[in-house]
Design a protein around this motif. Structure first.
Motif, PDB file in Angstrom:
ATOM      1  N   HIS A  92       0.830  -1.205   0.000  1.00 57.76           N
ATOM      2  CA  HIS A  92       0.000   0.000   0.000  1.00 57.76           C
ATOM      3  C   HIS A  92       0.857   1.245   0.000  1.00 57.76           C
ATOM      4  N   GLU A  93       0.398   2.217  -0.751  1.00 60.69           N
ATOM      5  CA  GLU A  93       0.998   3.545  -0.709  1.00 60.69           C
ATOM      6  C   GLU A  93       0.108   4.424   0.148  1.00 60.69           C
ATOM      7  N   PHE A  94       0.727   5.334   0.909  1.00 61.67           N
ATOM      8  CA  PHE A  94      -0.038   6.344   1.632  1.00 61.67           C
ATOM      9  C   PHE A  94       0.133   7.648   0.880  1.00 61.67           C
ATOM     10  N   VAL A  95      -0.994   8.209   0.481  1.00 59.88           N
ATOM     11  CA  VAL A  95      -0.983   9.291  -0.492  1.00 59.88           C
ATOM     12  C   VAL A  95      -1.689  10.537   0.048  1.00 59.88           C
ATOM     13  N   ILE A  96      -1.007  11.673  -0.054  1.00 62.65           N
ATOM     14  CA  ILE A  96      -1.645  12.960   0.248  1.00 62.65           C
ATOM     15  C   ILE A  96      -2.280  13.453  -1.043  1.00 62.65           C
ATOM     16  N   LEU A  97      -3.514  13.939  -0.943  1.00 60.51           N
ATOM     17  CA  LEU A  97      -4.148  14.483  -2.143  1.00 60.51           C
ATOM     18  C   LEU A  97      -3.779  15.963  -2.277  1.00 60.51           C
ATOM     19  N   ALA A  98      -3.195  16.324  -3.394  1.00 61.05           N
ATOM     20  CA  ALA A  98      -2.814  17.718  -3.649  1.00 61.05           C
ATOM     21  C   ALA A  98      -2.690  17.916  -5.149  1.00 61.05           C
TER      22      ALA A  98
END
Length: 462
Positions: free
Chosen positions: A230-236
């Motif tokens: 899994h990747e942990f992703v910030i939405l921007a």
RNA sequence: CGGGGCGUAGCGCAGCCUGGUAGCGCAUCUGUUUUGGGAACAGAGGGUCGCAAGUUCGAAUCUUGCCGCCCCGACCA
């Protein structure tokens, strides 16, 4: 001898105190830029340069100036505390590695030109580590013999180097970067999944504490290899890749206090039941099944990546333990990365406005900025200095702008560096016994007595 | 690694096409007046024009080579 004894005893007593993190601007090193450097195109890069946080040395390699260094260390410490809570054990491996271990796993040839290869004076093949699976597996096999010593999770926070073809966006895609990498060791796949879930949970808490919303997404495993990732992703908007997820995942509360020795599978299941995938793993058909108003397509910044890869390294490197039947078993491993230096940029991407950075309280380089509007006015200077000392005593990490710059300069500089609160002290308010408290995030200002302002601040950081 | 662009004062830029020995704004230093949202005036200092070779009486300007940096794409914490 006597002098020496006195000196060491003073050192001892100093080390017992909490480190004083407060600062007068006149004594600090904060080279802010008025104009935007031409090379920076995205907000975080622009603001990091303008706020005097970093200085570029060459493509993808940066000096961390005092202000940037503070933030980097704060993020590092939060990451560390959450790893510790989850039962991971900190250590430190070197940046320079011998090629030998990488030849054992076959990665010396597989990794390609992204790995910086070096030869030492004896013509030995060395490399600047891009990651540490091979080395940690060597550490493990050197000392661990029995399944009774499992599970174990070892981590370090160390600089890495990947010779990217195209470094860009400041610290977001640097060649040299700070990463927290943890490695788990278990006897069976079933146990390894438990270790995976611990890190999965710890990551949710970590990013929440950092003041950002990071969504775990099904990810490609890449050259690290393995099946579960899994990747942990910030939405921007400035994110490098396109991501797809169920809207509800973005606002989901972190697990908070959990028993890391207990069953965490429900946390994993809750977060993975809803659709979330990076571009490479995207399944348009599955995505289409989400109600239209819950479908979220966005740009994402990867700030964490976790993998389960079983015996991929333990087998070739013969990292085995004896099981209860006395048979050697290759240990089942996972690795868990957080881009600590990337997070500095990532957090700014998520937290800024047209005037500058808006730091979340947990990672702000200073808690509160004190602006003395009239440095050469004795009453103002005394009031500001007094407030500064009180903030210092309360552990609020104040930055006191005691410079002789004009008000406007001080305001815009303080907005740029983005401390959560500003205390504005000037002759006008002082006559009525008030100071002004400005909330950087909302822009809201309140006129309060110095005591009331202190109360507000201490409660805000409680 | 494919495509595009840029290197001139600490920063942002003009000058280059059409060769004649470098300029503007900000910043810095000095002084005076200012001081609640990036002050005004006066003065001063600061550049081997990325590096090297070539053409020329003469090169920031033309030619070639090299180096560095940025952007778009392909790859990655």
């Amino acid at each position: 001898m006597l002098v020496y004894a006195r000196f060491t005893s003073r050192l001892k007593s100093a080390s017992l105190k909490i480190r004083d993190r407060s600062m007068r601007l006149s004594k600090y090193f904060l080279p802010v830029l008025k104009e935007t450097p031409a090379d920076a195109t995205i907000a975080s890069h622009r603001y990091m340069l303008r706020a005097g946080m970093i200085k570029q040395n060459s493509a993808g390699i940066y000096t961390w100036l005092p202000l940037g260094h503070r933030v980097l260390k704060k993020i590092e410490q939060i990451v560390r505390e959450e790893q510790d809570k989850a039962g991971a054990i900190e250590m430190l491996m070197p940046t320079i590695q011998s090629a030998d271990l990488w030849k054992e796993t076959g990665r010396y040839d597989a990794y390609g030109p992204e790995m910086l290869r070096i030869t030492d004076r004896h013509d030995r093949e060395m490399l600047y580590g891009p990651t540490n699976e091979d080395m940690i597996t060597d550490v493990f096999r050197s000392f661990v013999r029995s399944y009774k010593d499992l599970p174990k999770n070892l981590y370090h926070i160390q600089w890495k180097f990947r010779d990217e073809t195209r470094p860009r966006f400041g610290v977001m895609r640097g060649r040299e970067f700070m990463m927290k990498d943890a490695y788990s060791f278990d006897l069976t796949e079933e146990d390894a999944v438990k270790s995976y879930n611990k890190m999965f949970t710890a990551y949710l808490n970590t990013f929440a504490r950092l003041g950002i919303k990071a969504v775990p997404m099904k990810a490609d495993t890449g050259p690290i290899g393995g099946e579960l990732s899994h990747e942990f992703v910030i939405l921007a908007e400035s994110g490098e890749s396109e991501v797809f997820c169920h809207r509800d995942l973005v606002e989901m509360a972190p697990p908070g206090d959990v028993d890391f020795d207990g069953d965490l599978s429900h946390i994993f299941e809750e977060r993975t039941a809803l659709y979330a995938a990076t571009e490479e793993m995207h399944d348009a058909e599955e995505f289409a099944k989400i109600p239209a108003d819950k479908q979220l397509t966005a740009r994402g910044i990867e700030v964490g990546h976790i993998f389960y890869f079983g015996d991929k390294y333990s087998k070739p490197m013969k990292a085995t333990v004896m099981d209860s039947d006395g048979k050697p078993q290759p240990v089942m491993m996972g690795s868990y990365g957080i881009g600590v230096s990337r997070l500095v940029g990532g957090i700014i991407e998520a937290c800024h406005d047209e005037n500058g950075i808006v730091w979340p309280k947990s990672v702000a380089p200073f808690g509160v900025g004190i602006i003395n509007l009239k440095a050469n006015d004795e009453d103002c200077a005394a009031a500001a200095s007094d407030f500064y000392e009180k903030c210092k005593a309360a552990g609020l990490d104040p930055l006191y702008d005691d410079s002789s710059d004009r008000g406007g300069v001080k305001f815009s500089r303080m907005d740029l560096i983005g401390l959560p609160y500003q205390i504005i002290i000037g002759p006008r308010g002082l006559k009525e016994g008030i100071v002004e408290v400005k909330d950087r995030a909302t822009g809201e200002r309140q006129n309060l007595s110095p005591d009331a302002a202190m109360t507000l601040l201490t409660e805000a950081f409680a």
